[in-house]
Enzyme design. Sequence first.
Site, PDB file in Angstrom:
ATOM      1  N   SER A  75       0.844  -1.200   0.000  1.00  0.00           N
ATOM      2  CA  SER A  75       0.000   0.000   0.000  1.00  0.00           C
ATOM      3  C   SER A  75       0.875   1.244   0.000  1.00  0.00           C
ATOM      4  O   SER A  75       2.079   1.177   0.244  1.00  0.00           O
ATOM      5  CB  SER A  75      -0.891   0.002   1.237  1.00  0.00           C
ATOM      6  OG  SER A  75      -0.104   0.344   2.364  1.00  0.00           O
ATOM      7  N   LYS A  76       0.214   2.361  -0.267  1.00  0.00           N
ATOM      8  CA  LYS A  76       0.924   3.643  -0.272  1.00  0.00           C
ATOM      9  C   LYS A  76       1.605   3.861   1.076  1.00  0.00           C
ATOM     10  O   LYS A  76       2.716   4.357   1.154  1.00  0.00           O
ATOM     11  CB  LYS A  76      -0.087   4.759  -0.558  1.00  0.00           C
ATOM     12  CG  LYS A  76       0.514   6.126  -0.650  1.00  0.00           C
ATOM     13  CD  LYS A  76      -0.529   7.140  -1.042  1.00  0.00           C
ATOM     14  CE  LYS A  76      -1.151   7.863   0.125  1.00  0.00           C
ATOM     15  NZ  LYS A  76      -0.243   8.639   0.957  1.00  0.00           N
TER      16      LYS A  76
END
Length: 509
Positions: free
Chosen positions: A264-265
């Site tokens: 994920s970011k």
Amino acid sequence: MSKDTDKKVRVRFAPSPTGGLHLGGVRTVLFNYLFAKSQGGDLILRIEDTDQTRFVPGAEEYIVDCLHWCGLVPDESPQKGGDYGPYRQSERKERYRQYAEQLVLDGFAYYAFDTPEELDEQRKLVPNFRYSHENRDRLKNSLNLPVDEVDALLKAGVPHVVRIKMPVGETVGFTDMIRGFVSFDTSLVDDKVLLKADGMPTYHLAVVVDDYQMKITHAFRGEEWLPSAPVHVLLWEYLGWRSVMPEWAHLPLILKPDGNGKLSKRDGDRLGFPVYAMNWTDPKTGELTKGFRELGFLPEAFVNLLALLGWNDGSEQEIFSLQELIDRFSIQRISKAGAKFDFEKAKWFNHEWIKRSDLSELAPYLREVLAKHDVLDVKDGYLEQVLSLVKERMTLLPDFWEQAGFFFKAPTTYDIESIKKKWSTEKTDFFIDIISKMEGLEPWRSEELEHFYKLAIQASGLKMGELMLPFRIMLVGGKFGPHVFDIAALLGKEESIARMKRGLEAILA
Ligand code: GLU
């Protein structure tokens, strides 16, 4: 691959414009692109913006720029147009209602009049509430209400949605190009909304109608969409289009470096590497999320490293140009398992691509790096010579300045602490002497310089090692850089001598 071999392959990348593009999104478009191009087909960019609450200004332009940067240019898109437009779902709004209504008429869907408050109430009462066959008989919808009441509600314009009526206890399946036959128990799937109260379709209805109308033949999308597939397959069937349903490929996830879950970011922020393709600034919060492009990745390297996240050609080869990827791409070699993202490996790809690129390919990027340091008007010939000396030492494009900035700006500080301690008058004399002799040295070339310098050291009776490092520091300011005589040769006689004089002053100061 296509069921009807005469049919032109048409694939689509269908992002929702909700923010920056995650590298997984770029890999999705890449695999669509590679498949289409390997089959002589077309890539369509379709913007899935039916969820107005999630719409983010600038996100569509960002996606388009990103595809251009990567060289994955769509054949049809909102910008370019095409025979199957419009290519933004919000502009196709009028097309969806008739299908939702047809589904209701045919008994595959129903109107639901439950208000958001009523549904909230259900959520409070029933743990993990889902609108499904388990409870639809007791909720406010056209399956239960008398026909005249439904008509009256519709006539009065009472807000309502259309939901799919998932069958009970049936198995629905399809053959995924990567996973083989995949099947689902329809009892486990809820009655998804197809048309919202604002008249907009949800993703589920829009994706099916658009893929049909845009004559999409194959679709590669992330594994996270697999749970939606039974709804889509049923819609294709209920609308009478099953024979032309695209062939699906659900791509394996890109995993965190330790393999524990989807990348994920936030993992990128936590571990210090980019997850987005390009810098993205959230228009609401102003928060900047860094991207591969701005960090100094070449698009060729970025595309190459993404292609190898979940695919290989069966050989040891790792470096592929886009054309080679098109030539070698095969669905059979896409893995079912998730691919771990390794930033060190990503940098290795960039390093390899920098090494393989020539001046014409790198010059625009290098000039950009130089301009950031106010270095302008550099001649191509000089740039090329500098590049040839430092190319092997670069991993990211901005490394060019660290490795070669001294070719453009003389050092203003010198890393001389260590050499100062061991300095002697003999060394000072050596440099005064060699500087004056260098004034007359011809030709000023690396090999001749090295020969000349080493002879002078021998004649002085001093140690080789002790006179090489000071020379380097005088020229570049520190203990780094390529072969020192190559540096002097390229800087030229006048500049090298001027730097030696200033460096000596700094040592003696
Ligand atoms: N709009 C979906 C997304 O944002 C597309 C999924 C699909 O390709 O069907 O990823």
